[in-house]
Design an enzyme around this catalytic site. Structure first.
Site, PDB file in Angstrom:
ATOM      1  N   ALA A 153    -125.938 -29.135 -29.667  1.00 25.09           N
ATOM      2  CA  ALA A 153    -124.605 -28.496 -29.339  1.00 25.09           C
ATOM      3  C   ALA A 153    -125.087 -26.977 -29.260  1.00 25.09           C
ATOM      4  O   ALA A 153    -124.635 -26.230 -30.076  1.00 25.09           O
ATOM      5  CB  ALA A 153    -123.503 -28.694 -29.927  1.00 25.09           C
TER       6      ALA A 153
ATOM      7  N   CYS B 219    -123.296 -29.533 -18.578  1.00 20.78           N
ATOM      8  CA  CYS B 219    -123.456 -29.367 -20.173  1.00 20.78           C
ATOM      9  C   CYS B 219    -121.869 -29.818 -20.935  1.00 20.78           C
ATOM     10  O   CYS B 219    -121.029 -29.453 -20.272  1.00 20.78           O
ATOM     11  CB  CYS B 219    -123.669 -27.999 -20.605  1.00 20.78           C
ATOM     12  SG  CYS B 219    -123.471 -27.683 -22.323  1.00 20.78           S
TER      13      CYS B 219
ATOM     14  N   LYS C 154    -126.965 -30.674 -11.048  1.00 26.25           N
ATOM     15  CA  LYS C 154    -127.272 -31.573 -12.331  1.00 26.25           C
ATOM     16  C   LYS C 154    -125.937 -32.009 -12.806  1.00 26.25           C
ATOM     17  O   LYS C 154    -124.823 -31.165 -13.096  1.00 26.25           O
ATOM     18  CB  LYS C 154    -127.853 -30.913 -13.313  1.00 26.25           C
ATOM     19  CG  LYS C 154    -128.592 -31.754 -14.457  1.00 26.25           C
ATOM     20  CD  LYS C 154    -129.447 -31.181 -15.461  1.00 26.25           C
ATOM     21  CE  LYS C 154    -129.935 -32.043 -16.448  1.00 26.25           C
ATOM     22  NZ  LYS C 154    -130.969 -31.292 -17.540  1.00 26.25           N
TER      23      LYS C 154
ATOM     24  N   GLY D  49    -133.783 -39.592 -21.096  1.00 18.21           N
ATOM     25  CA  GLY D  49    -134.639 -40.563 -22.057  1.00 18.21           C
ATOM     26  C   GLY D  49    -135.946 -41.199 -21.333  1.00 18.21           C
ATOM     27  O   GLY D  49    -136.564 -42.145 -21.764  1.00 18.21           O
TER      28      GLY D  49
ATOM     29  N   GLY E 285    -137.396 -34.568 -21.132  1.00 19.79           N
ATOM     30  CA  GLY E 285    -136.971 -33.422 -22.272  1.00 19.79           C
ATOM     31  C   GLY E 285    -137.301 -33.929 -23.494  1.00 19.79           C
ATOM     32  O   GLY E 285    -138.110 -33.352 -24.145  1.00 19.79           O
TER      33      GLY E 285
END
Ligand code: SIN
Length: 294
Positions: free
Chosen positions: A73, A126, A160, A239, A260
């Site tokens: 976060a 986000c 995205k 992932g 990532g």
């Protein structure tokens, strides 16, 4: 396991060195760390998301490890326009600049600062930043308008998307209608943990976004859905940590991938995956992109 060849052409308008990019948000805050990831084998890099004003992000804890991944976060901390100088030495490299804003006009303003970007990635996803990211990226009209305005800067535009929607295909189609050159699927999955000892949420912001291996099946499903809905390339994200994961994403419909959280386990992840994924006798990746669709 099958092996593929390195890309011989641009992917979604960007001359990538291989099919794997550094995802936004990981080691993307300095020119030096972006360059390091290119040197360590990333085929391209996506910067930390840059917005219309410098903000510190949410107060901590802002990142917690959980089974199968991480919950962050961060709250989109960024230096805003000062980042232009930071990445100036990377001119000519495959650097995709991730940008965000609260309105299409703010997206346009931020895009105007980066004439040397190889492409823009619009963070409309986000899950923990009020007024930004997914809070506006769930609206197809806003997604189309943000894409249209950034497209006027004559760079490839990647959008995205958030997986936290009922039908990701509707949002993907809106980006395509706005002129997007690619869809990046997906950003993190909205999540939280509670400390049973303290009887309180663990993250300073209460909720954040889950990344890492736990969300790989969600990302594969999202790419698979989008491949049936849009005609532009899809970049798979979420992932990925092995060559087999890259192939699975491609079979779902991804032309390339972003990595990532796996960097948290190994900074050499790109070269480790490349050793398994590529062979000069491999098949062209295009032969397997979307091949799982019946
Ligand atoms: C952050 O910097 O807050 C994370 C970015 C994102 O989830 O898109």
């Amino acid at each position: 396991m099958i092996q593929i060849k390195l890309p011989e052409e641009e992917i979604a308008g960007v001359p990538l060195r291989n099919h794997m990019l550094l995802a936004a948000g990981i080691l993307g805050t300095t020119g030096a760390s972006l360059k390091r990831m290119l040197n360590l084998g990333a085929g391209g890099v996506v910067t930390k998301s840059i917005g219309p004003k410098a903000i510190p992000g949410h107060h901590g804890p802002a990142l917690i490890p959980v089974d199968g991944g991480l919950i962050n976060a961060m709250g989109l901390p960024n230096p805003s326009k000062d980042f232009v100088e930071e990445i100036a030495p990377l001119k000519g490299e495959p650097v995709v600049v991730s940008i965000f804003g609260g309105t299409p006009e703010e997206f346009g303003t931020v895009a105007s600062w980066f004439p040397d970007a190889a492409a823009f990635e619009l963070n409309l996803s986000c899950p923990h930043a009020e007024g930004y990211g997914a809070s506006i990226g769930v609206n197809p009209r806003v997604v189309r308008e943000c894409t249209e305005i950034v497209k006027t800067y004559n760079k490839p535009v990647w959008v995205k998307l958030t997986p936290n929607v009922t039908d990701i295909k509707i949002i993907g189609k809106a980006a395509e209608e706005g002129g997007a050159d690619a869809i990046v699927a997906v950003n993190t999955v909205k999540a939280m943990r509670i400390s049973t000892e303290l009887r309180r949420p663990v993250l300073g912001n209460v909720f954040g976004g889950l990344s890492g291996q736990a969300i790989f099946p969600i990302a594969v499903r999202s790419v698979y859905d989008l491949y049936d809905a849009v005609d532009i390339p899809i970049i798979g994200c979420g992932g990925i940590s092995s060559a087999d994961n890259v192939l699975e994403m491609m079979m779902a419909g991804a032309s390339a991938v972003e990595i990532g959280s796996a960097i948290h386990d190994s900074v050499n992840i790109f070269s480790e995956i490349a050793a398994d994924l590529y062979s000069k006798d491999g098949i062209p990746a295009e032969e397997i992109v979307g091949c799982a669709h019946v």
